[in-house]
Motif scaffolding. Structure first.
Motif, PDB file in Angstrom:
ATOM      1  N   ALA A 108      14.231  10.739  -0.643  1.00  0.00           N
ATOM      2  CA  ALA A 108      13.964   9.835   0.479  1.00  0.00           C
ATOM      3  C   ALA A 108      14.536   8.449   0.212  1.00  0.00           C
ATOM      4  CB  ALA A 108      12.467   9.748   0.742  1.00  0.00           C
ATOM      5  N   TYR A 109      14.422   7.973  -1.021  1.00  0.00           N
ATOM      6  CA  TYR A 109      14.985   6.664  -1.373  1.00  0.00           C
ATOM      7  C   TYR A 109      16.503   6.694  -1.231  1.00  0.00           C
ATOM      8  CZ  TYR A 109      16.723   2.794  -4.100  1.00  0.00           C
ATOM      9  OH  TYR A 109      17.420   1.691  -4.497  1.00  0.00           O
ATOM     10  N   ARG A 110      17.134   7.727  -1.755  1.00  0.00           N
ATOM     11  CA  ARG A 110      18.594   7.830  -1.650  1.00  0.00           C
ATOM     12  C   ARG A 110      19.034   7.881  -0.193  1.00  0.00           C
ATOM     13  NH1 ARG A 110      20.625  11.796  -6.514  1.00  0.00           N
ATOM     14  NH2 ARG A 110      20.086  10.358  -8.180  1.00  0.00           N
ATOM     15  N   ARG A 111      18.298   8.621   0.623  1.00  0.00           N
ATOM     16  CA  ARG A 111      18.607   8.708   2.047  1.00  0.00           C
ATOM     17  C   ARG A 111      18.499   7.325   2.696  1.00  0.00           C
ATOM     18  NH1 ARG A 111      16.008  13.024   2.785  1.00  0.00           N
ATOM     19  NH2 ARG A 111      13.963  12.075   2.999  1.00  0.00           N
ATOM     20  N   ARG A 148       0.837  -1.200   0.000  1.00  0.00           N
ATOM     21  CA  ARG A 148       0.000   0.000   0.000  1.00  0.00           C
ATOM     22  C   ARG A 148       0.871   1.248   0.000  1.00  0.00           C
ATOM     23  NH1 ARG A 148      -2.809  -2.126   4.910  1.00  0.00           N
ATOM     24  NH2 ARG A 148      -1.757  -0.341   5.785  1.00  0.00           N
ATOM     25  N   SER A 149       0.295   2.345  -0.431  1.00  0.00           N
ATOM     26  CA  SER A 149       1.033   3.611  -0.468  1.00  0.00           C
ATOM     27  C   SER A 149       1.538   4.011   0.910  1.00  0.00           C
ATOM     28  CB  SER A 149       0.160   4.729  -1.022  1.00  0.00           C
ATOM     29  OG  SER A 149      -0.089   4.530  -2.369  1.00  0.00           O
ATOM     30  N   SER A 150       0.715   3.808   1.918  1.00  0.00           N
ATOM     31  CA  SER A 150       1.136   4.196   3.265  1.00  0.00           C
ATOM     32  C   SER A 150       2.345   3.384   3.716  1.00  0.00           C
ATOM     33  CB  SER A 150      -0.017   4.035   4.253  1.00  0.00           C
ATOM     34  OG  SER A 150      -0.487   2.707   4.287  1.00  0.00           O
ATOM     35  N   GLU A 151       2.404   2.105   3.333  1.00  0.00           N
ATOM     36  CA  GLU A 151       3.559   1.271   3.661  1.00  0.00           C
ATOM     37  C   GLU A 151       4.795   1.767   2.931  1.00  0.00           C
ATOM     38  OE1 GLU A 151       2.110  -2.498   2.402  1.00  0.00           O
ATOM     39  OE2 GLU A 151       1.293  -3.010   4.362  1.00  0.00           O
ATOM     40  N   ALA A 152       4.610   2.124   1.672  1.00  0.00           N
ATOM     41  CA  ALA A 152       5.725   2.625   0.875  1.00  0.00           C
ATOM     42  C   ALA A 152       6.258   3.922   1.465  1.00  0.00           C
ATOM     43  CB  ALA A 152       5.287   2.844  -0.568  1.00  0.00           C
ATOM     44  N   MET A 153       5.361   4.797   1.865  1.00  0.00           N
ATOM     45  CA  MET A 153       5.766   6.066   2.445  1.00  0.00           C
ATOM     46  C   MET A 153       6.515   5.850   3.758  1.00  0.00           C
ATOM     47  SD  MET A 153       4.700   8.246   0.319  1.00  0.00           S
ATOM     48  CE  MET A 153       4.068   9.819   0.788  1.00  0.00           C
ATOM     49  N   GLU A 154       5.999   4.935   4.570  1.00  0.00           N
ATOM     50  CA  GLU A 154       6.633   4.642   5.852  1.00  0.00           C
ATOM     51  C   GLU A 154       8.040   4.094   5.641  1.00  0.00           C
ATOM     52  OE1 GLU A 154       6.014   1.511   9.438  1.00  0.00           O
ATOM     53  OE2 GLU A 154       4.213   2.465   8.675  1.00  0.00           O
ATOM     54  N   LEU A 155       8.186   3.221   4.670  1.00  0.00           N
ATOM     55  CA  LEU A 155       9.482   2.641   4.375  1.00  0.00           C
ATOM     56  C   LEU A 155      10.496   3.712   4.007  1.00  0.00           C
ATOM     57  CD1 LEU A 155      10.376  -0.488   3.903  1.00  0.00           C
ATOM     58  CD2 LEU A 155      10.679   0.335   1.598  1.00  0.00           C
ATOM     59  N   LEU A 156      10.054   4.729   3.304  1.00  0.00           N
ATOM     60  CA  LEU A 156      10.940   5.818   2.904  1.00  0.00           C
ATOM     61  C   LEU A 156      11.081   6.889   3.973  1.00  0.00           C
ATOM     62  CD1 LEU A 156       9.933   6.332  -0.815  1.00  0.00           C
ATOM     63  CD2 LEU A 156      12.008   5.299   0.071  1.00  0.00           C
ATOM     64  N   ARG A 182       7.642   2.822  -7.913  1.00  0.00           N
ATOM     65  CA  ARG A 182       6.601   2.488  -8.875  1.00  0.00           C
ATOM     66  C   ARG A 182       5.210   2.619  -8.267  1.00  0.00           C
ATOM     67  NH1 ARG A 182       7.135  -3.172 -11.234  1.00  0.00           N
ATOM     68  NH2 ARG A 182       5.407  -3.675  -9.902  1.00  0.00           N
ATOM     69  N   LYS A 183       5.065   2.156  -7.037  1.00  0.00           N
ATOM     70  CA  LYS A 183       3.777   2.246  -6.357  1.00  0.00           C
ATOM     71  C   LYS A 183       3.350   3.706  -6.178  1.00  0.00           C
ATOM     72  CE  LYS A 183       0.236   1.197  -3.809  1.00  0.00           C
ATOM     73  NZ  LYS A 183      -1.007   0.904  -4.487  1.00  0.00           N
ATOM     74  N   LEU A 184       4.257   4.529  -5.719  1.00  0.00           N
ATOM     75  CA  LEU A 184       3.923   5.934  -5.516  1.00  0.00           C
ATOM     76  C   LEU A 184       3.677   6.648  -6.840  1.00  0.00           C
ATOM     77  CD1 LEU A 184       6.387   6.810  -2.646  1.00  0.00           C
ATOM     78  CD2 LEU A 184       3.952   6.357  -2.479  1.00  0.00           C
ATOM     79  N   ASP A 185       4.409   6.267  -7.856  1.00  0.00           N
ATOM     80  CA  ASP A 185       4.247   6.886  -9.168  1.00  0.00           C
ATOM     81  C   ASP A 185       2.893   6.537  -9.774  1.00  0.00           C
ATOM     82  OD1 ASP A 185       5.265   8.460 -11.333  1.00  0.00           O
ATOM     83  OD2 ASP A 185       5.549   6.592 -12.455  1.00  0.00           O
ATOM     84  N   HIS A 197       0.385   9.826   4.718  1.00  0.00           N
ATOM     85  CA  HIS A 197      -0.674  10.281   3.819  1.00  0.00           C
ATOM     86  C   HIS A 197      -0.310  11.569   3.083  1.00  0.00           C
ATOM     87  CE1 HIS A 197      -3.234   7.129   5.245  1.00  0.00           C
ATOM     88  NE2 HIS A 197      -2.947   7.466   6.487  1.00  0.00           N
ATOM     89  N   SER A 198       0.996  11.776   2.885  1.00  0.00           N
ATOM     90  CA  SER A 198       1.415  12.980   2.158  1.00  0.00           C
ATOM     91  C   SER A 198       1.450  12.685   0.657  1.00  0.00           C
ATOM     92  CB  SER A 198       2.794  13.435   2.633  1.00  0.00           C
ATOM     93  OG  SER A 198       3.766  12.480   2.296  1.00  0.00           O
ATOM     94  N   ARG A 199       1.599  13.713  -0.124  1.00  0.00           N
ATOM     95  CA  ARG A 199       1.686  13.597  -1.573  1.00  0.00           C
ATOM     96  C   ARG A 199       3.026  14.176  -2.019  1.00  0.00           C
ATOM     97  NH1 ARG A 199      -1.637  10.283  -3.910  1.00  0.00           N
ATOM     98  NH2 ARG A 199      -3.171  11.411  -5.107  1.00  0.00           N
TER      99      ARG A 199
END
Length: 72
Positions: A26-29, A2-10, A65-68, A15-17
């Protein structure tokens, strides 16, 4: 994933956009924090296994990909 999981991972608010550049940063970090060459020697073996696991799972690509696709 889910998007929320992806966001948390990063490490982004669930619930931000974020913009693509924010996701990329965030990925690089995330990668740099777990990269074996960037951690103290006593954490190196743990970092190597975590980094390898993330790489094998394709975590970064899946998250991006999920966020995109959610933005479209």
């Amino acid at each position: 994933m889910r998007s929320s999981e992806a966001m948390e991972l990063l490490g982004l608010p669930a619930h931000s956009r974020p913009s693509p550049s924010e996701v990329k940063a965030a990925y690089r970090r995330m990668v740099m924090e777990s990269h074996p060459d960037r951690v103290p020697m006593h954490q190196k073996s743990q970092a190597e296994s975590k980094f390898k696991q993330e790489e094998d799972m394709g975590v970064g690509w899946k998250v991006y990909r999920k966020l995109d696709t959610d933005k479209k």
